[in-house]
Design a protein around this motif. Structure first.
Motif, PDB file in Angstrom:
ATOM      1  N   GLY A 155     -29.765 -26.748  63.507  1.00  0.00           N
ATOM      2  CA  GLY A 155     -30.038 -25.466  64.471  1.00  0.00           C
ATOM      3  C   GLY A 155     -30.270 -24.947  64.006  1.00  0.00           C
ATOM      4  O   GLY A 155     -30.511 -24.490  62.414  1.00  0.00           O
ATOM      5  N   LEU A 156     -30.422 -22.900  64.554  1.00  0.00           N
ATOM      6  CA  LEU A 156     -30.680 -21.727  64.339  1.00  0.00           C
ATOM      7  C   LEU A 156     -29.882 -21.250  63.408  1.00  0.00           C
ATOM      8  O   LEU A 156     -28.741 -20.971  63.985  1.00  0.00           O
ATOM      9  CB  LEU A 156     -31.473 -21.312  65.299  1.00  0.00           C
ATOM     10  N   ALA A 157     -30.463 -21.042  62.243  1.00  0.00           N
ATOM     11  CA  ALA A 157     -29.350 -19.833  61.524  1.00  0.00           C
ATOM     12  C   ALA A 157     -29.644 -18.651  61.497  1.00  0.00           C
ATOM     13  O   ALA A 157     -30.727 -18.158  61.716  1.00  0.00           O
ATOM     14  CB  ALA A 157     -29.320 -20.596  59.534  1.00  0.00           C
ATOM     15  N   LEU A 158     -28.454 -18.199  61.409  1.00  0.00           N
ATOM     16  CA  LEU A 158     -28.986 -16.762  61.215  1.00  0.00           C
ATOM     17  C   LEU A 158     -28.728 -15.319  60.044  1.00  0.00           C
ATOM     18  O   LEU A 158     -27.628 -15.569  58.877  1.00  0.00           O
ATOM     19  CB  LEU A 158     -27.519 -15.587  62.877  1.00  0.00           C
ATOM     20  N   ILE A 159     -29.426 -14.747  59.277  1.00  0.00           N
ATOM     21  CA  ILE A 159     -29.030 -13.943  58.186  1.00  0.00           C
ATOM     22  C   ILE A 159     -29.451 -12.537  58.709  1.00  0.00           C
ATOM     23  O   ILE A 159     -30.356 -12.256  59.953  1.00  0.00           O
ATOM     24  CB  ILE A 159     -30.158 -14.213  57.318  1.00  0.00           C
ATOM     25  N   ALA A 160     -28.438 -12.186  59.019  1.00  0.00           N
ATOM     26  CA  ALA A 160     -26.928 -11.152  59.674  1.00  0.00           C
ATOM     27  C   ALA A 160     -27.671  -9.891  57.774  1.00  0.00           C
ATOM     28  O   ALA A 160     -27.083 -10.048  57.088  1.00  0.00           O
ATOM     29  CB  ALA A 160     -26.323 -10.886  59.742  1.00  0.00           C
ATOM     30  N   GLU A 161     -28.787  -8.960  58.878  1.00  0.00           N
ATOM     31  CA  GLU A 161     -29.180  -8.153  57.727  1.00  0.00           C
ATOM     32  C   GLU A 161     -28.559  -6.482  57.611  1.00  0.00           C
ATOM     33  O   GLU A 161     -27.683  -5.689  59.187  1.00  0.00           O
ATOM     34  CB  GLU A 161     -30.325  -7.530  57.945  1.00  0.00           C
ATOM     35  N   VAL A 162     -27.730  -6.457  56.941  1.00  0.00           N
ATOM     36  CA  VAL A 162     -26.506  -4.827  56.539  1.00  0.00           C
ATOM     37  C   VAL A 162     -27.960  -3.741  56.866  1.00  0.00           C
ATOM     38  O   VAL A 162     -28.185  -3.158  54.932  1.00  0.00           O
ATOM     39  CB  VAL A 162     -25.779  -4.414  55.208  1.00  0.00           C
ATOM     40  N   LYS A 163     -28.208  -2.750  57.642  1.00  0.00           N
ATOM     41  CA  LYS A 163     -28.994  -1.944  57.565  1.00  0.00           C
ATOM     42  C   LYS A 163     -28.621  -0.607  58.218  1.00  0.00           C
ATOM     43  O   LYS A 163     -27.849  -0.762  59.678  1.00  0.00           O
ATOM     44  CB  LYS A 163     -29.992  -2.409  59.038  1.00  0.00           C
ATOM     45  N   ARG A 164     -28.256   0.572  57.636  1.00  0.00           N
ATOM     46  CA  ARG A 164     -27.707   1.459  58.396  1.00  0.00           C
ATOM     47  C   ARG A 164     -28.872   2.308  58.529  1.00  0.00           C
ATOM     48  O   ARG A 164     -28.610   2.954  59.468  1.00  0.00           O
ATOM     49  CB  ARG A 164     -27.098   2.071  56.605  1.00  0.00           C
ATOM     50  N   ALA A 165     -29.955   2.640  58.364  1.00  0.00           N
ATOM     51  CA  ALA A 165     -31.191   2.941  58.710  1.00  0.00           C
ATOM     52  C   ALA A 165     -32.613   2.439  58.682  1.00  0.00           C
ATOM     53  O   ALA A 165     -32.744   1.370  58.288  1.00  0.00           O
ATOM     54  CB  ALA A 165     -31.083   4.563  58.150  1.00  0.00           C
TER      55      ALA A 165
END
Ligand SMILES: O=P(O)(O)OC[C@@H](O)[C@@H](O)c1c[nH]c2ccccc12
Length: 262
Positions: free
Chosen positions: A52-62
């Motif tokens: 399945g498709l894995a998610l890399i979630a990003e901590v991105k403030r700007a």
């Protein structure tokens, strides 16, 4: 093991050129020795390798394209992403354009039970040593920035026990990444010199990598806002890297769950 700083950025245009020249100045004179061999656990790679498709979630403030996105608390954001089903967390550490800090990475490593990617404009071996010292499992290496030096940086990253996400945006960058022996290749839909997004870039280059016999991990990056947007890479990529649309959603766990629902 000692590496060499990359300093020749005259060819790098636009926003990207400006950022990498700033980063090179930040690390001018830093120690290029990455020290002794460290064991490699391959935790980042393993997290993206399931079915399945894995998610890399990003901590991105700007970001340069969106300006301020959200004043996220990095630890809280990472825990929310984990609750929302992310397989790994990406943390921007670039300070001027992405409002990132080393502390954000420390906080995420401490808060989440997931492998963490240091997302920065790596132009000096010291940046990889930092990533390993700070507890990251992986670091981003951009072919648009490193050019032919990407092979050397891949070796430095592996020496430090890090996985490397080798980022490409066009055919010639993909060829360089493949020749360098990348194990994880990210295809960025965003042209970092113009900031324009084309969601057709990832499926096209991911197909090309597979046709060339690449058997490693392939990641589609940037510009995904809805589950429908993911249709073109769902059966093609191993993972997607998503930042802005999650970070700006107000409910990060829910946004992650809804994005990945097929
Ligand atoms: O915010 P988006 O469009 O979901 O994109 C996330 C990620 O792909 C993007 O932040 C990114 C991809 N490659 C980079 C290189 C440097 C800085 C940032 C990036």
């Amino acid at each position: 093991m000692k590496g060499e700083a990359v300093t020749d950025f005259d060819q790098v245009p636009g926003v990207l050129g400006r950022i990498v020249r700033e980063r090179a100045r930040d690390y001018e004179g830093a120690n290029p020795d990455v020290g002794a061999l460290r064991p490699r656990h391959g935790r980042f790679r393993a997290a993206l390798s399931g079915s399945g498709l894995a998610l890399i979630a990003e901590v991105k403030r700007a970001s340069p394209s969106e300006g301020a996105i959200a004043p996220l608390d990095p630890a809280q954001a990472a825990r929310a992403y984990e609750a929302g089903g992310a397989a790994a967390i990406s943390v921007l550490t670039e300070p001027r354009h992405f409002d990132g800090t080393p502390e954000a990475l420390h906080a995420v490593v401490a808060a989440a039970n997931l492998p963490v990617l240091r997302k920065d404009f790596v132009v000096h071996p010291a940046m990889l040593r930092e990533a390993a010292d700070w507890g990251a499992s992986a670091a981003l290496l951009m072919v648009s920035v490193l050019g032919e030096a990407v092979g050397e940086y891949l070796e430095l990253a592996h020496h430090l026990g890090l996985d490397a996400l080798v980022e490409v945006h066009d055919d010639s960058e993909l060829d360089l990444a493949l020749a360098a022996g990348a194990e994880i290749i990210g295809v960025n839909n965003r042209d970092l010199t113009t900031l324009g997004i084309d969601l057709g870039v990832s499926p096209r280059l991911i197909r090309r990598a597979r046709e060339a016999g690449f058997s490693g991990v392939l990641v589609a990056e940037s510009g995904y806002r809805t589950a429908a947007d993911l249709a073109s890479v769902r059966d093609l990529a191993d993972a997607v890297l998503v930042g802005s649309s999650l970070a700006g959603s107000g409910d990060l766990a829910r946004a992650a769950r809804e994005l990945m629902a097929s």
